[in-house]
Design a protein around this motif. Structure first.
Motif, PDB file in Angstrom:
ATOM      1  N   ALA A 105       0.965  -1.130  -0.024  1.00  0.00           N
ATOM      2  CA  ALA A 105       0.020   0.058   0.142  1.00  0.00           C
ATOM      3  C   ALA A 105       0.841   1.210  -0.062  1.00  0.00           C
ATOM      4  CB  ALA A 105      -0.933   0.145   1.368  1.00  0.00           C
ATOM      5  N   LEU A 106       1.845   1.304   0.911  1.00  0.00           N
ATOM      6  CA  LEU A 106       2.706   2.290   1.096  1.00  0.00           C
ATOM      7  C   LEU A 106       3.439   2.665  -0.334  1.00  0.00           C
ATOM      8  CD1 LEU A 106       3.726   4.490   2.601  1.00  0.00           C
ATOM      9  CD2 LEU A 106       5.885   2.932   3.450  1.00  0.00           C
ATOM     10  N   GLU A 107       3.888   1.884  -1.023  1.00  0.00           N
ATOM     11  CA  GLU A 107       4.747   1.995  -2.065  1.00  0.00           C
ATOM     12  C   GLU A 107       3.850   2.222  -3.434  1.00  0.00           C
ATOM     13  OE1 GLU A 107       7.427  -1.298  -1.939  1.00  0.00           O
ATOM     14  OE2 GLU A 107       8.525  -0.488  -0.093  1.00  0.00           O
ATOM     15  N   GLU A 108       2.546   1.468  -3.380  1.00  0.00           N
ATOM     16  CA  GLU A 108       1.638   2.006  -4.324  1.00  0.00           C
ATOM     17  C   GLU A 108       1.224   3.483  -4.266  1.00  0.00           C
ATOM     18  OE1 GLU A 108      -2.958   1.307  -5.457  1.00  0.00           O
ATOM     19  OE2 GLU A 108      -1.876  -0.066  -4.466  1.00  0.00           O
ATOM     20  N   GLU A 109       1.194   4.211  -3.331  1.00  0.00           N
ATOM     21  CA  GLU A 109       0.987   5.635  -3.096  1.00  0.00           C
ATOM     22  C   GLU A 109       2.259   6.340  -3.099  1.00  0.00           C
ATOM     23  OE1 GLU A 109      -1.905   6.504  -3.033  1.00  0.00           O
ATOM     24  OE2 GLU A 109      -2.892   4.554  -2.741  1.00  0.00           O
ATOM     25  N   MET A 110       3.358   6.095  -2.916  1.00  0.00           N
ATOM     26  CA  MET A 110       4.618   6.674  -3.146  1.00  0.00           C
ATOM     27  C   MET A 110       4.585   6.720  -4.689  1.00  0.00           C
ATOM     28  SD  MET A 110       6.893   4.792  -0.199  1.00  0.00           S
ATOM     29  CE  MET A 110       8.460   5.506  -0.680  1.00  0.00           C
ATOM     30  N   ASP A 111       4.587   5.452  -5.355  1.00  0.00           N
ATOM     31  CA  ASP A 111       4.676   5.544  -6.724  1.00  0.00           C
ATOM     32  C   ASP A 111       3.555   6.590  -7.650  1.00  0.00           C
ATOM     33  OD1 ASP A 111       6.634   3.723  -6.864  1.00  0.00           O
ATOM     34  OD2 ASP A 111       5.315   2.111  -7.310  1.00  0.00           O
ATOM     35  N   ARG A 112       2.293   6.974  -6.842  1.00  0.00           N
ATOM     36  CA  ARG A 112       1.343   7.406  -7.292  1.00  0.00           C
ATOM     37  C   ARG A 112       1.807   9.197  -7.115  1.00  0.00           C
ATOM     38  NH1 ARG A 112      -3.892   6.397  -7.264  1.00  0.00           N
ATOM     39  NH2 ARG A 112      -3.889   4.864  -5.717  1.00  0.00           N
ATOM     40  N   ASN A 113       2.461   9.294  -5.899  1.00  0.00           N
ATOM     41  CA  ASN A 113       2.879  10.710  -5.610  1.00  0.00           C
ATOM     42  C   ASN A 113       4.327  10.931  -5.895  1.00  0.00           C
ATOM     43  OD1 ASN A 113       0.529  11.985  -4.303  1.00  0.00           O
ATOM     44  ND2 ASN A 113       0.408  10.057  -3.405  1.00  0.00           N
ATOM     45  N   LYS A 114       5.084  10.270  -6.780  1.00  0.00           N
ATOM     46  CA  LYS A 114       6.425  10.501  -7.091  1.00  0.00           C
ATOM     47  C   LYS A 114       7.022  11.847  -7.468  1.00  0.00           C
ATOM     48  CE  LYS A 114       6.378   7.949 -11.437  1.00  0.00           C
ATOM     49  NZ  LYS A 114       7.014   6.854 -12.145  1.00  0.00           N
ATOM     50  N   ASP A 115       5.902  12.304  -8.292  1.00  0.00           N
ATOM     51  CA  ASP A 115       6.113  13.914  -9.013  1.00  0.00           C
ATOM     52  C   ASP A 115       5.687  14.899  -8.127  1.00  0.00           C
ATOM     53  OD1 ASP A 115       7.600  12.784 -11.181  1.00  0.00           O
ATOM     54  OD2 ASP A 115       5.735  12.218 -12.229  1.00  0.00           O
ATOM     55  N   ASN A 116       4.648  14.584  -7.233  1.00  0.00           N
ATOM     56  CA  ASN A 116       4.180  15.704  -6.347  1.00  0.00           C
ATOM     57  C   ASN A 116       5.333  16.294  -5.344  1.00  0.00           C
ATOM     58  OD1 ASN A 116       2.609  16.997  -4.301  1.00  0.00           O
ATOM     59  ND2 ASN A 116       0.788  15.755  -4.650  1.00  0.00           N
ATOM     60  N   PRO A 117       5.376  17.554  -5.773  1.00  0.00           N
ATOM     61  CA  PRO A 117       6.494  18.349  -4.714  1.00  0.00           C
ATOM     62  C   PRO A 117       6.141  18.196  -3.437  1.00  0.00           C
ATOM     63  CG  PRO A 117       4.589  19.892  -5.733  1.00  0.00           C
ATOM     64  CD  PRO A 117       4.470  18.508  -6.318  1.00  0.00           C
ATOM     65  N   VAL A 118       5.232  17.771  -2.571  1.00  0.00           N
ATOM     66  CA  VAL A 118       4.905  17.745  -1.137  1.00  0.00           C
ATOM     67  C   VAL A 118       5.649  16.205  -0.891  1.00  0.00           C
ATOM     68  CG1 VAL A 118       3.093  18.955  -1.140  1.00  0.00           C
ATOM     69  CG2 VAL A 118       2.615  16.560  -1.410  1.00  0.00           C
ATOM     70  N   PHE A 119       6.027  15.309  -2.014  1.00  0.00           N
ATOM     71  CA  PHE A 119       6.463  14.135  -1.334  1.00  0.00           C
ATOM     72  C   PHE A 119       7.803  13.668  -2.524  1.00  0.00           C
ATOM     73  CE2 PHE A 119       7.115   9.283  -1.630  1.00  0.00           C
ATOM     74  CZ  PHE A 119       7.237   9.344  -0.327  1.00  0.00           C
ATOM     75  N   ALA A 120       7.818  14.231  -3.613  1.00  0.00           N
ATOM     76  CA  ALA A 120       9.053  13.622  -4.531  1.00  0.00           C
ATOM     77  C   ALA A 120      10.370  13.552  -3.972  1.00  0.00           C
ATOM     78  CB  ALA A 120       8.794  14.666  -5.884  1.00  0.00           C
ATOM     79  N   PRO A 121      10.974  14.641  -3.284  1.00  0.00           N
ATOM     80  CA  PRO A 121      11.916  14.750  -2.750  1.00  0.00           C
ATOM     81  C   PRO A 121      12.409  13.230  -1.812  1.00  0.00           C
ATOM     82  CG  PRO A 121      11.367  16.789  -2.523  1.00  0.00           C
ATOM     83  CD  PRO A 121      10.064  16.223  -2.738  1.00  0.00           C
ATOM     84  N   LEU A 122      11.331  12.765  -1.535  1.00  0.00           N
ATOM     85  CA  LEU A 122      11.751  11.502  -0.756  1.00  0.00           C
ATOM     86  C   LEU A 122      11.427  10.227  -1.201  1.00  0.00           C
ATOM     87  CD1 LEU A 122       9.914  12.826   2.779  1.00  0.00           C
ATOM     88  CD2 LEU A 122      12.285  12.825   2.182  1.00  0.00           C
ATOM     89  N   TYR A 123      11.307  10.262  -2.651  1.00  0.00           N
ATOM     90  CA  TYR A 123      11.086   9.135  -3.584  1.00  0.00           C
ATOM     91  C   TYR A 123      12.438   8.265  -3.671  1.00  0.00           C
ATOM     92  CZ  TYR A 123       8.833   6.128  -7.210  1.00  0.00           C
ATOM     93  OH  TYR A 123       8.490   5.064  -8.076  1.00  0.00           O
ATOM     94  N   PHE A 124      12.628   7.301  -3.181  1.00  0.00           N
ATOM     95  CA  PHE A 124      13.891   6.523  -3.298  1.00  0.00           C
ATOM     96  C   PHE A 124      13.665   4.786  -3.445  1.00  0.00           C
ATOM     97  CE2 PHE A 124      15.467   9.931  -0.538  1.00  0.00           C
ATOM     98  CZ  PHE A 124      16.539  10.200  -1.222  1.00  0.00           C
ATOM     99  N   PRO A 125      12.854   4.757  -4.614  1.00  0.00           N
ATOM    100  CA  PRO A 125      12.444   3.338  -4.794  1.00  0.00           C
ATOM    101  C   PRO A 125      13.438   2.280  -4.883  1.00  0.00           C
ATOM    102  CG  PRO A 125      12.490   4.651  -6.971  1.00  0.00           C
ATOM    103  CD  PRO A 125      12.742   5.707  -5.970  1.00  0.00           C
ATOM    104  N   VAL A 126      14.675   2.561  -5.546  1.00  0.00           N
ATOM    105  CA  VAL A 126      15.828   1.670  -5.716  1.00  0.00           C
ATOM    106  C   VAL A 126      16.553   1.252  -4.279  1.00  0.00           C
ATOM    107  CG1 VAL A 126      18.140   1.332  -6.564  1.00  0.00           C
ATOM    108  CG2 VAL A 126      16.335   2.489  -7.925  1.00  0.00           C
ATOM    109  N   GLU A 127      16.381   2.417  -3.507  1.00  0.00           N
ATOM    110  CA  GLU A 127      17.203   2.198  -2.234  1.00  0.00           C
ATOM    111  C   GLU A 127      16.321   1.790  -1.094  1.00  0.00           C
ATOM    112  OE1 GLU A 127      19.156   5.304  -4.670  1.00  0.00           O
ATOM    113  OE2 GLU A 127      17.110   5.108  -3.810  1.00  0.00           O
ATOM    114  N   LEU A 128      14.966   2.093  -1.094  1.00  0.00           N
ATOM    115  CA  LEU A 128      14.158   1.752  -0.009  1.00  0.00           C
ATOM    116  C   LEU A 128      13.033   0.670  -0.305  1.00  0.00           C
ATOM    117  CD1 LEU A 128      13.635   5.420   1.712  1.00  0.00           C
ATOM    118  CD2 LEU A 128      15.227   3.561   2.505  1.00  0.00           C
TER     119      LEU A 128
END
Length: 311
Positions: free
Chosen positions: A78-101
């Protein structure tokens, strides 16, 4: 946004860069500090749940560990689905580390190890986990700025206390040294967990958020801790209902109550010739007068020896 592992053009290898970290530049009003202070009480309560305390002491049943892994799988899906959804949203994008996390694929490997190739058909989302999952989806779709709280609570914990749990689980459950069953705790693309956490906090502090939004994120992080504690409590209740498992390569201890056929030492379970339970046999033998007399004499000798040693 590019992954932190992506190298500048022409670089010979992928290297995690930490130029963004500014040591000593942390302010009490920075989001990382607000989260640290604002969740301290929740963090302490989570660490003192019975499930976590038992886990840290190595008192973790394999079946319960498997169920905990299932809960994590649904949570991170669930968390990573929503992170993918918001990967370009400026309120979250800087914390998008799919490869690392991201942990979903690692958890899938763990579940395959524990449940086999058809693991997807053998697992289901528990009630407490579903409530957690529903909240994550709500946040990701309606209040994406609060997604920061859930990512921070999960991943920073995984890179900290999670590494302790990894070692405890591997030892207590006698898991392979090749790390099957504990891939969740293994971050192959993070070479230095401490520095990565510093980078992550620096990214959080750089988010363009007003005071009210920061307060809401701290409040949401406390909710995330509560959801985790509800899952822990649920697992603890399940754990108490599970039969005792073998410890140190031996058999579980039977309490001598109930149907003898349910004793783990029962002959047809361990291939013994006698159908009796050793526990019941020992209890019956101890009730014999002669045996009691011998035991009493032994106790007297032992007590005398102990008194002599102390003197």
């Amino acid at each position: 946004m590019p992954s932190a592992l992506e190298s500048p053009e022409g670089a010979e290898e992928d290297i995690l860069h930490y130029e963004e970290i500014e040591d000593g530049a942390v302010s009490p009003m920075d989001l990382s500090e607000l989260l640290k202070e604002g969740t301290k009480e929740s963090h302490d309560r989570a660490e003192n749940t019975q499930f976590v305390k038992d886990f840290l002491k190595g008192r973790i049943k394999k079946e319960l560990f498997k169920l905990a892994t299932v809960a994590l799988y649904f949570t991170y899906s669930a968390l990573e689905e929503e992170m993918d959804r918001n990967k370009d949203n400026p309120v979250f994008a800087p914390l998008y580390f799919p490869v690392e996390l991201h942990r979903r694929e690692a958890l899938a490997k763990d579940l395959k190890y524990f449940y086999g190739e058809d693991w997807k058909g053998k697992i289901q989302c528990s009630e407490a986990t579903q409530q957690y999952v529903d909240r994550i989806h709500h946040v990701g779709q309606h209040e994406p700025e609060l997604l920061v709280a859930h990512a921070y609570t999960r991943y920073m914990g995984d890179l900290s206390g999670g590494q302790v749990l990894k070692k405890v689980a591997q030892r207590a459950l006698k898991l392979p040294s090749t790390e099957e069953g504990i891939q969740f705790y293994t971050f192959d693309n993070i070479s230095n967990a401490q520095k990565f956490k510093q980078l992550y906090r620096a990214r959080m502090n750089a988010l363009d958020l007003d005071k009210n939004t920061k307060e809401r994120i701290v409040e949401e992080a406390n909710k995330a801790f509560r959801f985790n504690m509800q899952v822990f409590d649920e697992l603890d209740k399940i754990g108490r209902s599970l039969a005792e498992e073998a410890q140190d390569g031996g058999f579980p201890v039977h309490d001598g109550k109930g149907d003898v056929r349910k004793c783990p030492y029962y002959a047809d379970k361990v291939g013994m010739a006698s159908p009796g339970c050793p526990f019941h046999a020992a209890v019956g033998l101890a009730r014999q007068p002669l045996v009691q007399l011998v035991l009493a004499a032994c106790m007297a000798v032992a007590a005398g020896a102990a008194a002599w040693y102390i003197l």
